[in-house]
Design a protein around this motif. Structure first.
Motif, PDB file in Angstrom:
ATOM      1  N   ASP A  59      89.863 -36.263 -57.206  1.00 60.84           N
ATOM      2  CA  ASP A  59      90.263 -37.424 -58.014  1.00 60.84           C
ATOM      3  C   ASP A  59      89.928 -38.719 -57.290  1.00 60.84           C
ATOM      4  OD1 ASP A  59      91.179 -35.876 -60.101  1.00 60.84           O
ATOM      5  OD2 ASP A  59      93.303 -36.020 -59.534  1.00 60.84           O
ATOM      6  N   ASN A  60      90.207 -38.767 -55.997  1.00 58.02           N
ATOM      7  CA  ASN A  60      89.887 -39.966 -55.214  1.00 58.02           C
ATOM      8  C   ASN A  60      88.381 -40.203 -55.178  1.00 58.02           C
ATOM      9  OD1 ASN A  60      92.553 -40.473 -54.640  1.00 58.02           O
ATOM     10  ND2 ASN A  60      92.510 -39.388 -52.695  1.00 58.02           N
ATOM     11  N   TYR A  61      87.608 -39.143 -55.012  1.00 63.14           N
ATOM     12  CA  TYR A  61      86.156 -39.251 -55.016  1.00 63.14           C
ATOM     13  C   TYR A  61      85.665 -39.799 -56.357  1.00 63.14           C
ATOM     14  CZ  TYR A  61      81.289 -37.728 -55.352  1.00 63.14           C
ATOM     15  OH  TYR A  61      79.943 -37.689 -55.567  1.00 63.14           O
ATOM     16  N   ARG A  62      86.185 -39.243 -57.443  1.00 61.13           N
ATOM     17  CA  ARG A  62      85.779 -39.673 -58.780  1.00 61.13           C
ATOM     18  C   ARG A  62      86.116 -41.147 -59.001  1.00 61.13           C
ATOM     19  NH1 ARG A  62      88.674 -40.067 -62.991  1.00 61.13           N
ATOM     20  NH2 ARG A  62      90.335 -38.699 -62.236  1.00 61.13           N
ATOM     21  N   ARG A  64      86.530 -43.465 -56.692  1.00 59.70           N
ATOM     22  CA  ARG A  64      85.680 -44.284 -55.832  1.00 59.70           C
ATOM     23  C   ARG A  64      84.290 -44.437 -56.444  1.00 59.70           C
ATOM     24  NH1 ARG A  64      86.178 -41.492 -51.430  1.00 59.70           N
ATOM     25  NH2 ARG A  64      84.247 -40.323 -51.640  1.00 59.70           N
ATOM     26  N   LYS A  65      83.746 -43.355 -56.967  1.00 57.68           N
ATOM     27  CA  LYS A  65      82.422 -43.408 -57.586  1.00 57.68           C
ATOM     28  C   LYS A  65      82.449 -44.261 -58.851  1.00 57.68           C
ATOM     29  CE  LYS A  65      80.031 -41.383 -54.657  1.00 57.68           C
ATOM     30  NZ  LYS A  65      79.053 -42.177 -53.935  1.00 57.68           N
ATOM     31  N   ASP A  66      83.522 -44.178 -59.619  1.00 59.66           N
ATOM     32  CA  ASP A  66      83.654 -45.026 -60.811  1.00 59.66           C
ATOM     33  C   ASP A  66      83.658 -46.497 -60.422  1.00 59.66           C
ATOM     34  OD1 ASP A  66      83.711 -42.826 -62.469  1.00 59.66           O
ATOM     35  OD2 ASP A  66      85.892 -42.872 -62.776  1.00 59.66           O
ATOM     36  N   ARG A  67      84.400 -46.840 -59.351  1.00 57.65           N
ATOM     37  CA  ARG A  67      84.435 -48.231 -58.875  1.00 57.65           C
ATOM     38  C   ARG A  67      83.047 -48.678 -58.416  1.00 57.65           C
ATOM     39  NH1 ARG A  67      89.251 -46.801 -56.336  1.00 57.65           N
ATOM     40  NH2 ARG A  67      88.139 -46.466 -54.401  1.00 57.65           N
ATOM     41  N   GLU A  68      82.373 -47.810 -57.639  1.00 60.67           N
ATOM     42  CA  GLU A  68      81.044 -48.156 -57.151  1.00 60.67           C
ATOM     43  C   GLU A  68      80.071 -48.358 -58.305  1.00 60.67           C
ATOM     44  OE1 GLU A  68      79.933 -45.061 -54.446  1.00 60.67           O
ATOM     45  OE2 GLU A  68      81.349 -45.730 -52.904  1.00 60.67           O
ATOM     46  N   LEU A  69      80.136 -47.486 -59.287  1.00 66.13           N
ATOM     47  CA  LEU A  69      79.267 -47.620 -60.453  1.00 66.13           C
ATOM     48  C   LEU A  69      79.587 -48.905 -61.209  1.00 66.13           C
ATOM     49  CD1 LEU A  69      77.062 -46.443 -62.257  1.00 66.13           C
ATOM     50  CD2 LEU A  69      78.845 -45.230 -63.505  1.00 66.13           C
ATOM     51  N   GLY A  70      80.874 -49.202 -61.339  1.00 70.25           N
ATOM     52  CA  GLY A  70      81.282 -50.449 -61.995  1.00 70.25           C
ATOM     53  C   GLY A  70      80.735 -51.658 -61.264  1.00 70.25           C
ATOM     54  N   GLN A  71      80.790 -51.631 -59.928  1.00 67.38           N
ATOM     55  CA  GLN A  71      80.255 -52.742 -59.144  1.00 67.38           C
ATOM     56  C   GLN A  71      78.746 -52.854 -59.329  1.00 67.38           C
ATOM     57  OE1 GLN A  71      81.838 -55.092 -57.268  1.00 67.38           O
ATOM     58  NE2 GLN A  71      83.692 -54.253 -58.127  1.00 67.38           N
TER      59      GLN A  71
END
Length: 186
Positions: A59-62, A64-71
Protein backbone atom coordinates in the motif's frame (compact mmCIF):
# COMPACT_ATOMS: atom_id res chain seq x y z
CA UNK A 1 -3.60 -78.25 20.98
CA UNK A 2 -6.48 -77.34 23.07
CA UNK A 3 -8.81 -74.76 21.73
CA UNK A 4 -9.39 -73.53 25.25
CA UNK A 5 -5.77 -73.09 26.08
CA UNK A 6 -5.16 -71.32 22.88
CA UNK A 7 -7.84 -68.82 23.62
CA UNK A 8 -7.10 -68.28 27.19
CA UNK A 9 -3.43 -67.70 26.71
CA UNK A 10 -3.29 -65.65 23.58
CA UNK A 11 -6.44 -63.59 23.53
CA UNK A 12 -6.29 -62.04 26.97
CA UNK A 13 -2.65 -61.14 26.56
CA UNK A 14 -3.31 -59.49 23.20
CA UNK A 15 -6.27 -57.53 24.53
CA UNK A 16 -4.40 -56.37 27.58
CA UNK A 17 -1.36 -55.23 25.70
CA UNK A 18 -3.52 -53.47 23.09
CA UNK A 19 -5.53 -51.68 25.77
CA UNK A 20 -2.45 -50.72 27.68
CA UNK A 21 -0.80 -49.45 24.48
CA UNK A 22 -3.90 -47.35 23.66
CA UNK A 23 -3.87 -45.79 27.12
CA UNK A 24 -0.15 -45.11 26.92
CA UNK A 25 -0.48 -43.58 23.44
CA UNK A 26 -3.52 -41.46 24.29
CA UNK A 27 -1.70 -39.39 26.88
CA UNK A 28 1.28 -38.57 24.72
CA UNK A 29 -1.01 -38.08 21.71
CA UNK A 30 -3.03 -35.54 23.67
CA UNK A 31 0.14 -33.70 24.69
CA UNK A 32 1.50 -33.91 21.15
CA UNK A 33 -1.72 -32.56 19.65
CA UNK A 34 -1.74 -29.63 22.11
CA UNK A 35 1.87 -28.87 21.18
CA UNK A 36 1.01 -29.19 17.51
CA UNK A 37 -1.97 -26.84 17.88
CA UNK A 38 0.20 -24.32 19.72
CA UNK A 39 2.94 -24.57 17.09
CA UNK A 40 0.48 -24.22 14.21
CA UNK A 41 -1.24 -21.28 15.92
CA UNK A 42 2.16 -19.58 16.34
CA UNK A 43 3.05 -20.23 12.71
CA UNK A 44 -0.31 -18.92 11.56
CA UNK A 45 0.08 -15.76 13.65
CA UNK A 46 3.53 -15.26 12.13
CA UNK A 47 2.17 -15.72 8.63
CA UNK A 48 -0.70 -13.30 9.32
CA UNK A 49 1.83 -10.76 10.59
CA UNK A 50 3.96 -11.23 7.45
CA UNK A 51 0.85 -10.89 5.31
CA UNK A 52 -0.21 -7.66 7.03
CA UNK A 53 3.31 -6.23 6.74
CA UNK A 54 3.52 -7.10 3.05
CA UNK A 55 0.09 -5.62 2.46
CA UNK A 56 1.06 -2.40 4.28
CA UNK A 57 4.36 -2.24 2.39
CA UNK A 58 2.56 -2.68 -0.92
CA UNK A 59 0.00 0.00 0.00
CA UNK A 60 2.82 2.40 0.85
CA UNK A 61 4.57 1.56 -2.42
CA UNK A 62 1.37 2.14 -4.39
CA UNK A 63 0.71 5.47 -2.66
CA UNK A 64 4.32 6.61 -3.24
CA UNK A 65 4.10 5.71 -6.93
CA UNK A 66 0.75 7.51 -7.23
CA UNK A 67 2.33 10.65 -5.72
CA UNK A 68 5.34 10.39 -8.03
CA UNK A 69 3.11 9.95 -11.06
CA UNK A 70 1.00 12.90 -9.93
CA UNK A 71 4.14 15.03 -9.64
CA UNK A 72 5.26 13.95 -13.10
CA UNK A 73 1.91 14.86 -14.57
CA UNK A 74 1.77 18.20 -12.76
CA UNK A 75 5.23 19.22 -13.98
CA UNK A 76 5.17 17.37 -17.31
CA UNK A 77 6.13 20.39 -19.41
CA UNK A 78 8.85 21.84 -17.20
CA UNK A 79 11.69 20.64 -19.47
CA UNK A 80 10.17 22.25 -22.56
CA UNK A 81 9.43 25.44 -20.66
CA UNK A 82 13.02 25.59 -19.40
CA UNK A 83 14.24 25.48 -22.99
CA UNK A 84 11.95 28.39 -23.92
CA UNK A 85 13.30 30.47 -21.05
CA UNK A 86 16.72 30.70 -22.73
CA UNK A 87 15.02 31.81 -25.95
CA UNK A 88 13.23 34.54 -23.98
CA UNK A 89 16.59 35.64 -22.56
CA UNK A 90 18.04 35.95 -26.06
CA UNK A 91 15.05 37.95 -27.27
CA UNK A 92 15.32 40.32 -24.30
CA UNK A 93 19.03 40.85 -25.01
CA UNK A 94 18.19 41.63 -28.63
CA UNK A 95 15.58 44.14 -27.45
CA UNK A 96 18.16 45.83 -25.24
CA UNK A 97 20.66 45.96 -28.11
CA UNK A 98 18.06 47.50 -30.41
CA UNK A 99 17.09 50.05 -27.75
CA UNK A 100 20.72 51.16 -27.47
CA UNK A 101 20.97 51.48 -31.27
CA UNK A 102 19.17 54.64 -32.41
CA UNK A 103 18.80 53.57 -36.08
CA UNK A 104 15.32 53.77 -37.58
CA UNK A 105 15.81 50.41 -39.37
CA UNK A 106 15.68 48.54 -36.11
CA UNK A 107 12.02 49.48 -35.50
CA UNK A 108 10.67 46.62 -37.62
CA UNK A 109 13.03 44.16 -35.94
CA UNK A 110 11.91 45.46 -32.57
CA UNK A 111 8.24 45.02 -33.52
CA UNK A 112 8.94 41.44 -34.64
CA UNK A 113 10.71 40.61 -31.41
CA UNK A 114 7.88 42.19 -29.41
CA UNK A 115 5.32 40.04 -31.24
CA UNK A 116 7.32 36.86 -30.57
CA UNK A 117 7.77 37.74 -26.90
CA UNK A 118 4.07 38.52 -26.48
CA UNK A 119 3.17 35.12 -27.93
CA UNK A 120 5.61 33.35 -25.63
CA UNK A 121 4.36 35.32 -22.60
CA UNK A 122 0.77 34.46 -23.53
CA UNK A 123 1.65 30.77 -23.81
CA UNK A 124 3.53 30.90 -20.50
CA UNK A 125 0.47 32.41 -18.82
CA UNK A 126 -1.71 29.63 -20.22
CA UNK A 127 0.73 27.07 -18.79
CA UNK A 128 0.87 28.86 -15.41
CA UNK A 129 4.50 29.95 -15.85
CA UNK A 130 5.45 33.25 -14.23
CA UNK A 131 8.63 35.24 -14.32
CA UNK A 132 9.71 36.96 -11.14
CA UNK A 133 12.19 39.47 -9.76
CA UNK A 134 12.46 43.16 -10.47
CA UNK A 135 15.01 45.71 -9.24
CA UNK A 136 14.05 47.05 -5.82
CA UNK A 137 12.86 43.71 -4.42
CA UNK A 138 14.63 42.13 -1.45
CA UNK A 139 16.94 39.14 -1.97
CA UNK A 140 15.25 35.81 -1.22
CA UNK A 141 17.65 32.86 -1.36
CA UNK A 142 14.77 30.55 -2.28
CA UNK A 143 14.21 32.58 -5.46
CA UNK A 144 17.39 34.50 -6.24
CA UNK A 145 21.02 33.78 -6.96
CA UNK A 146 23.28 36.74 -6.12
CA UNK A 147 25.91 37.04 -8.86
CA UNK A 148 27.53 40.26 -7.63
CA UNK A 149 27.40 42.54 -4.62
CA UNK A 150 27.64 46.34 -4.89
CA UNK A 151 27.37 49.19 -2.45
CA UNK A 152 24.95 51.93 -3.46
CA UNK A 153 23.96 54.70 -1.08
CA UNK A 154 20.26 55.16 -0.42
CA UNK A 155 19.49 51.48 -1.03
CA UNK A 156 18.54 48.91 1.60
CA UNK A 157 20.59 45.89 2.63
CA UNK A 158 20.05 42.94 0.22
CA UNK A 159 17.99 45.08 -2.16
CA UNK A 160 18.17 43.86 -5.75
CA UNK A 161 19.89 46.50 -7.84
CA UNK A 162 19.93 44.78 -11.21
CA UNK A 163 18.52 41.59 -12.72
CA UNK A 164 20.79 39.61 -15.09
CA UNK A 165 18.22 36.91 -15.77
CA UNK A 166 14.65 36.72 -14.50
CA UNK A 167 13.59 33.78 -12.44
CA UNK A 168 10.78 31.50 -13.63
CA UNK A 169 8.22 29.52 -11.67
CA UNK A 170 6.05 26.74 -13.11
CA UNK A 171 3.00 26.28 -10.88
CA UNK A 172 4.73 26.02 -7.48
CA UNK A 173 8.10 24.77 -8.76
CA UNK A 174 11.06 27.07 -9.37
CA UNK A 175 12.40 26.36 -12.86
CA UNK A 176 15.22 28.87 -12.64
CA UNK A 177 16.44 31.16 -9.92
CA UNK A 178 16.80 34.82 -10.83
CA UNK A 179 20.40 35.99 -11.26
CA UNK A 180 20.82 39.38 -9.61
CA UNK A 181 23.16 42.07 -8.32
CA UNK A 182 22.49 42.83 -4.67
CA UNK A 183 23.20 45.89 -2.51
CA UNK A 184 25.51 45.39 0.44
CA UNK A 185 25.52 48.19 3.06
CA UNK A 186 28.96 48.79 4.56
Amino acid sequence: LHPESKMSVKKPSIHKSKKSKDKKQKKPAKIQSDDLILELTTQMAGMEDKHLRLKAEFDNYRKRKDRELGQLLIYEGSNVITEFISVMDDLERMQDAIDSDSNGSSDTIREGIDMIMKKIHKRFEALDVQSFTEPGETLDLELHEAMLVRNEKGKKENEILEVFEKGYRYKDKILRHAKVIVNKVE
